[in-house]
Design a protein around this motif. Sequence first.
Motif, PDB file in Angstrom:
ATOM      1  N   THR A  66       0.949  -1.182   0.209  1.00 10.06           N
ATOM      2  CA  THR A  66       0.141   0.089   0.030  1.00 10.06           C
ATOM      3  C   THR A  66       0.851   1.227   0.081  1.00 10.06           C
ATOM      4  OG1 THR A  66      -1.750  -1.136   1.195  1.00 10.06           O
ATOM      5  CG2 THR A  66      -1.950   1.287   1.342  1.00 10.06           C
ATOM      6  N   LEU A  67       1.931   1.219   0.653  1.00  5.07           N
ATOM      7  CA  LEU A  67       2.957   2.495   1.011  1.00  5.07           C
ATOM      8  C   LEU A  67       3.639   2.679  -0.434  1.00  5.07           C
ATOM      9  CD1 LEU A  67       4.371   1.787   4.334  1.00  5.07           C
ATOM     10  CD2 LEU A  67       2.787   3.889   3.769  1.00  5.07           C
ATOM     11  N   LEU A  68       3.975   1.610  -1.066  1.00  3.52           N
ATOM     12  CA  LEU A  68       4.582   1.654  -2.314  1.00  3.52           C
ATOM     13  C   LEU A  68       3.344   2.219  -3.347  1.00  3.52           C
ATOM     14  CD1 LEU A  68       6.774  -1.626  -2.704  1.00  3.52           C
ATOM     15  CD2 LEU A  68       7.492   0.797  -2.585  1.00  3.52           C
ATOM     16  N   GLN A  69       2.298   1.668  -3.470  1.00  7.43           N
ATOM     17  CA  GLN A  69       1.273   2.296  -4.344  1.00  7.43           C
ATOM     18  C   GLN A  69       0.922   3.757  -4.104  1.00  7.43           C
ATOM     19  OE1 GLN A  69      -2.338   0.286  -4.190  1.00  7.43           O
ATOM     20  NE2 GLN A  69      -3.498   1.720  -5.441  1.00  7.43           N
ATOM     21  N   ILE A  70       0.989   4.313  -2.814  1.00 10.93           N
ATOM     22  CA  ILE A  70       0.765   5.494  -2.529  1.00 10.93           C
ATOM     23  C   ILE A  70       1.827   6.425  -3.151  1.00 10.93           C
ATOM     24  CG2 ILE A  70       0.434   7.260  -0.696  1.00 10.93           C
ATOM     25  CD1 ILE A  70      -1.224   4.894   0.705  1.00 10.93           C
ATOM     26  N   THR A  71       3.211   5.927  -2.698  1.00 15.91           N
ATOM     27  CA  THR A  71       4.144   6.650  -3.136  1.00 15.91           C
ATOM     28  C   THR A  71       4.401   6.709  -4.730  1.00 15.91           C
ATOM     29  OG1 THR A  71       5.468   5.698  -1.268  1.00 15.91           O
ATOM     30  CG2 THR A  71       6.939   6.692  -3.086  1.00 15.91           C
ATOM     31  N   ARG A  72       3.948   5.855  -5.615  1.00 15.84           N
ATOM     32  CA  ARG A  72       4.172   5.895  -6.875  1.00 15.84           C
ATOM     33  C   ARG A  72       2.996   6.738  -7.351  1.00 15.84           C
ATOM     34  NH1 ARG A  72       4.908  -0.348  -6.592  1.00 15.84           N
ATOM     35  NH2 ARG A  72       7.031  -0.388  -6.782  1.00 15.84           N
ATOM     36  N   GLU A  73       1.692   6.906  -6.818  1.00 12.28           N
ATOM     37  CA  GLU A  73       0.780   7.740  -7.289  1.00 12.28           C
ATOM     38  C   GLU A  73       0.932   9.086  -6.997  1.00 12.28           C
ATOM     39  OE1 GLU A  73      -3.056   5.957  -5.280  1.00 12.28           O
ATOM     40  OE2 GLU A  73      -2.966   4.382  -6.473  1.00 12.28           O
ATOM     41  N   ARG A  74       1.642   9.483  -5.712  1.00 11.98           N
ATOM     42  CA  ARG A  74       1.776  10.840  -5.473  1.00 11.98           C
ATOM     43  C   ARG A  74       3.070  11.513  -5.912  1.00 11.98           C
ATOM     44  NH1 ARG A  74       0.275  12.195   0.748  1.00 11.98           N
ATOM     45  NH2 ARG A  74       1.051  14.122  -0.416  1.00 11.98           N
ATOM     46  N   TYR A  75       3.827  10.580  -6.729  1.00 11.89           N
ATOM     47  CA  TYR A  75       5.341  11.219  -7.177  1.00 11.89           C
ATOM     48  C   TYR A  75       5.158  12.159  -8.147  1.00 11.89           C
ATOM     49  CZ  TYR A  75      10.034  11.138  -8.242  1.00 11.89           C
ATOM     50  OH  TYR A  75      11.471  11.599  -8.543  1.00 11.89           O
ATOM     51  N   ASP A  76       5.599  13.247  -8.256  1.00 12.66           N
ATOM     52  CA  ASP A  76       5.614  14.268  -8.808  1.00 12.66           C
ATOM     53  C   ASP A  76       4.434  15.126  -8.943  1.00 12.66           C
ATOM     54  OD1 ASP A  76       7.066  16.145 -10.446  1.00 12.66           O
ATOM     55  OD2 ASP A  76       6.844  15.055 -12.200  1.00 12.66           O
ATOM     56  N   GLN A  77       3.529  14.855  -7.911  1.00 12.36           N
ATOM     57  CA  GLN A  77       2.023  15.415  -7.953  1.00 12.36           C
ATOM     58  C   GLN A  77       2.064  16.830  -7.428  1.00 12.36           C
ATOM     59  OE1 GLN A  77      -0.831  14.143  -9.242  1.00 12.36           O
ATOM     60  NE2 GLN A  77       0.765  12.938 -10.405  1.00 12.36           N
ATOM     61  N   GLN A  78       3.354  17.478  -6.938  1.00 14.20           N
ATOM     62  CA  GLN A  78       3.615  18.857  -6.479  1.00 14.20           C
ATOM     63  C   GLN A  78       2.472  18.801  -5.267  1.00 14.20           C
ATOM     64  OE1 GLN A  78       5.865  20.956  -7.834  1.00 14.20           O
ATOM     65  NE2 GLN A  78       5.957  19.235  -8.873  1.00 14.20           N
ATOM     66  N   VAL A  79       2.703  17.941  -4.394  1.00 11.91           N
ATOM     67  CA  VAL A  79       2.098  17.951  -3.031  1.00 11.91           C
ATOM     68  C   VAL A  79       3.087  18.799  -1.960  1.00 11.91           C
ATOM     69  CG1 VAL A  79       1.420  16.453  -1.252  1.00 11.91           C
ATOM     70  CG2 VAL A  79       0.987  15.960  -3.747  1.00 11.91           C
ATOM     71  N   ALA A  80       2.679  19.439  -1.220  1.00 13.93           N
ATOM     72  CA  ALA A  80       3.377  20.126  -0.097  1.00 13.93           C
ATOM     73  C   ALA A  80       4.557  20.974  -0.505  1.00 13.93           C
ATOM     74  CB  ALA A  80       3.304  19.271   0.983  1.00 13.93           C
ATOM     75  N   LEU A 114      11.370  19.237   0.711  1.00 17.05           N
ATOM     76  CA  LEU A 114      10.524  20.320   0.971  1.00 17.05           C
ATOM     77  C   LEU A 114       9.990  20.894  -0.266  1.00 17.05           C
ATOM     78  CD1 LEU A 114      12.260  21.895   3.975  1.00 17.05           C
ATOM     79  CD2 LEU A 114      10.103  20.793   4.032  1.00 17.05           C
ATOM     80  N   SER A 115      10.979  20.824  -1.510  1.00 14.57           N
ATOM     81  CA  SER A 115      10.422  21.513  -2.723  1.00 14.57           C
ATOM     82  C   SER A 115      10.195  20.850  -3.984  1.00 14.57           C
ATOM     83  CB  SER A 115      11.703  22.661  -2.957  1.00 14.57           C
ATOM     84  OG  SER A 115      12.757  21.681  -3.193  1.00 14.57           O
ATOM     85  N   ALA A 116      10.373  19.334  -3.936  1.00 11.72           N
ATOM     86  CA  ALA A 116      10.340  18.686  -5.093  1.00 11.72           C
ATOM     87  C   ALA A 116       8.899  18.478  -5.342  1.00 11.72           C
ATOM     88  CB  ALA A 116      11.066  17.497  -4.856  1.00 11.72           C
ATOM     89  N   GLY A 117       7.868  18.300  -4.238  1.00 12.05           N
ATOM     90  CA  GLY A 117       6.478  18.113  -4.438  1.00 12.05           C
ATOM     91  C   GLY A 117       6.222  16.700  -4.986  1.00 12.05           C
ATOM     92  N   HIS A 118       6.823  15.603  -4.279  1.00 14.14           N
ATOM     93  CA  HIS A 118       6.482  14.337  -4.539  1.00 14.14           C
ATOM     94  C   HIS A 118       5.716  13.508  -3.468  1.00 14.14           C
ATOM     95  CE1 HIS A 118       9.491  14.443  -7.818  1.00 14.14           C
ATOM     96  NE2 HIS A 118      10.317  14.540  -6.993  1.00 14.14           N
ATOM     97  N   GLY A 119       5.459  14.348  -2.349  1.00 14.42           N
ATOM     98  CA  GLY A 119       4.556  13.807  -1.215  1.00 14.42           C
ATOM     99  C   GLY A 119       5.565  12.866  -0.448  1.00 14.42           C
TER     100      GLY A 119
END
Length: 133
Positions: A66-80, A114-119
Amino acid sequence: MVTRADVLAAVIDACPDGIEDLAEAEALTDEVLQYGPAVRLPASGASHLSNSDRYTSEDILQAERTLLQITRERYDQQVAVVDADVARLAIDTYEVSHALTFSEEQRRVLERLLSAGHGVDRSSAWPDRARPR
């Protein structure tokens, strides 16, 4: 994760009347591993040690998936995403308030986080610890 040696020790500790011999302890350990929630992991590490087989549980494996799936989904989504100047100020403030100094590599990692936005970032562990001042 536990090793077979960990389970063997727990089985021996859990028998208040003791165990007759190592063969009995081994047989009981086999039963625990067969009927319990244990999932055998691929061999890794020091295989020359006895009872080095490694185990985990299905719920831990599912949590990791689940953590891997969430990480892949959020990668490069400009989160936080934090502005670069704000990130540097936050890092500087943390260093001063905790009386420590981050290495340049640690600062680069923090600034990227802090600045990459990957979540969630898939960077490796920090190579060294922050040095107290």
